[in-house]
Write a protein that holds these residues in place. Structure first.
Motif, PDB file in Angstrom:
ATOM      1  N   GLY A  36       0.813  -1.212   0.000  1.00 52.90           N
ATOM      2  CA  GLY A  36       0.000   0.000   0.000  1.00 52.90           C
ATOM      3  C   GLY A  36       0.847   1.263   0.000  1.00 52.90           C
ATOM      4  O   GLY A  36       0.569   2.214  -0.735  1.00 52.90           O
ATOM      5  N   LEU A  37       1.897   1.258   0.805  1.00 52.41           N
ATOM      6  CA  LEU A  37       2.809   2.406   0.817  1.00 52.41           C
ATOM      7  C   LEU A  37       3.437   2.602  -0.558  1.00 52.41           C
ATOM      8  O   LEU A  37       3.498   3.726  -1.071  1.00 52.41           O
ATOM      9  CB  LEU A  37       3.919   2.209   1.854  1.00 52.41           C
ATOM     10  CG  LEU A  37       3.579   2.413   3.308  1.00 52.41           C
ATOM     11  CD1 LEU A  37       4.773   2.046   4.173  1.00 52.41           C
ATOM     12  CD2 LEU A  37       3.159   3.841   3.571  1.00 52.41           C
ATOM     13  N   ALA A  38       3.907   1.513  -1.152  1.00 53.89           N
ATOM     14  CA  ALA A  38       4.551   1.591  -2.461  1.00 53.89           C
ATOM     15  C   ALA A  38       3.595   2.157  -3.505  1.00 53.89           C
ATOM     16  O   ALA A  38       3.970   3.024  -4.304  1.00 53.89           O
ATOM     17  CB  ALA A  38       5.053   0.214  -2.884  1.00 53.89           C
ATOM     18  N   LEU A  39       2.364   1.677  -3.490  1.00 56.85           N
ATOM     19  CA  LEU A  39       1.373   2.172  -4.443  1.00 56.85           C
ATOM     20  C   LEU A  39       1.124   3.664  -4.273  1.00 56.85           C
ATOM     21  O   LEU A  39       1.070   4.412  -5.259  1.00 56.85           O
ATOM     22  CB  LEU A  39       0.050   1.430  -4.237  1.00 56.85           C
ATOM     23  CG  LEU A  39      -0.250   0.324  -5.222  1.00 56.85           C
ATOM     24  CD1 LEU A  39      -1.452  -0.471  -4.775  1.00 56.85           C
ATOM     25  CD2 LEU A  39      -0.450   0.883  -6.604  1.00 56.85           C
ATOM     26  N   GLY A  44       1.922   8.821  -6.710  1.00 58.86           N
ATOM     27  CA  GLY A  44       2.042  10.234  -6.390  1.00 58.86           C
ATOM     28  C   GLY A  44       0.993  10.750  -5.423  1.00 58.86           C
ATOM     29  O   GLY A  44       0.804  11.956  -5.307  1.00 58.86           O
ATOM     30  N   PHE A  45       0.308   9.838  -4.727  1.00 60.62           N
ATOM     31  CA  PHE A  45      -0.706  10.268  -3.754  1.00 60.62           C
ATOM     32  C   PHE A  45      -0.072  10.957  -2.549  1.00 60.62           C
ATOM     33  O   PHE A  45      -0.664  11.859  -1.967  1.00 60.62           O
ATOM     34  CB  PHE A  45      -1.538   9.080  -3.279  1.00 60.62           C
ATOM     35  CG  PHE A  45      -2.335   8.411  -4.363  1.00 60.62           C
ATOM     36  CD1 PHE A  45      -2.969   9.137  -5.357  1.00 60.62           C
ATOM     37  CD2 PHE A  45      -2.437   7.039  -4.401  1.00 60.62           C
ATOM     38  CE1 PHE A  45      -3.701   8.527  -6.348  1.00 60.62           C
ATOM     39  CE2 PHE A  45      -3.167   6.406  -5.392  1.00 60.62           C
ATOM     40  CZ  PHE A  45      -3.796   7.146  -6.376  1.00 60.62           C
ATOM     41  N   VAL A  46       1.110  10.491  -2.180  1.00 63.65           N
ATOM     42  CA  VAL A  46       1.839  11.090  -1.063  1.00 63.65           C
ATOM     43  C   VAL A  46       3.317  11.164  -1.438  1.00 63.65           C
ATOM     44  O   VAL A  46       3.824  10.321  -2.162  1.00 63.65           O
ATOM     45  CB  VAL A  46       1.688  10.273   0.246  1.00 63.65           C
ATOM     46  CG1 VAL A  46       0.291  10.335   0.784  1.00 63.65           C
ATOM     47  CG2 VAL A  46       2.127   8.840   0.075  1.00 63.65           C
ATOM     48  N   ALA A  47       3.965  12.180  -0.943  1.00 66.61           N
ATOM     49  CA  ALA A  47       5.407  12.321  -1.154  1.00 66.61           C
ATOM     50  C   ALA A  47       6.112  11.905   0.125  1.00 66.61           C
ATOM     51  O   ALA A  47       5.859  12.460   1.189  1.00 66.61           O
ATOM     52  CB  ALA A  47       5.743  13.756  -1.509  1.00 66.61           C
ATOM     53  N   MET A  48       6.958  10.876   0.019  1.00 70.98           N
ATOM     54  CA  MET A  48       7.685  10.401   1.194  1.00 70.98           C
ATOM     55  C   MET A  48       9.109  10.061   0.804  1.00 70.98           C
ATOM     56  O   MET A  48       9.346   9.510  -0.259  1.00 70.98           O
ATOM     57  CB  MET A  48       7.036   9.135   1.764  1.00 70.98           C
ATOM     58  CG  MET A  48       5.888   9.380   2.666  1.00 70.98           C
ATOM     59  SD  MET A  48       5.445   7.873   3.521  1.00 70.98           S
ATOM     60  CE  MET A  48       3.712   7.859   3.184  1.00 70.98           C
ATOM     61  N   CYS A  55      10.509   4.601   8.846  1.00 69.93           N
ATOM     62  CA  CYS A  55       9.887   4.868  10.149  1.00 69.93           C
ATOM     63  C   CYS A  55       8.492   4.256  10.232  1.00 69.93           C
ATOM     64  O   CYS A  55       8.129   3.670  11.258  1.00 69.93           O
ATOM     65  CB  CYS A  55       9.818   6.367  10.416  1.00 69.93           C
ATOM     66  SG  CYS A  55      11.403   7.107  10.816  1.00 69.93           S
ATOM     67  N   LEU A  56       7.722   4.382   9.163  1.00 75.42           N
ATOM     68  CA  LEU A  56       6.371   3.811   9.158  1.00 75.42           C
ATOM     69  C   LEU A  56       6.408   2.286   9.241  1.00 75.42           C
ATOM     70  O   LEU A  56       5.622   1.676   9.977  1.00 75.42           O
ATOM     71  CB  LEU A  56       5.613   4.261   7.913  1.00 75.42           C
ATOM     72  CG  LEU A  56       5.235   5.731   7.865  1.00 75.42           C
ATOM     73  CD1 LEU A  56       4.664   6.088   6.499  1.00 75.42           C
ATOM     74  CD2 LEU A  56       4.243   6.069   8.969  1.00 75.42           C
TER      75      LEU A  56
END
Length: 67
Positions: A36-39, A44-48, A55-56
């Motif tokens: 889910g994080l990778a997707l 481009g839904f979130v910038a990390m 950390c997550l």
């Protein structure tokens, strides 16, 4: 992801996991969480950055460790 299996095998061997968890369920959960994080990042839904991602993931693993 063999790495996740290795992490949980180590934690189990060292008796660091909470008693009530089902290890395979937690491995499956972590796989889904990382997917889910990778997707979200790829779409481009979130910038990390890497540090935030680590950390997550660490926080998810820590939920399974005895206090």
């Amino acid at each position: 992801m063999r790495g996740i299996h290795k992490v949980f095998a180590y934690l189990q061997q060292e008796n660091l996991l909470k008693e009530e968890i089902v290890v395979q369920d937690e491995i499956d959960h972590l796989h889904a969480f990382i997917d889910g994080l990778a997707l979200h990042v790829l779409m481009g839904f979130v910038a990390m950055d890497k540090k935030r991602l680590y950390c997550l993931i660490e926080k998810e693993i820590d939920k399974n460790i005895k206090a």
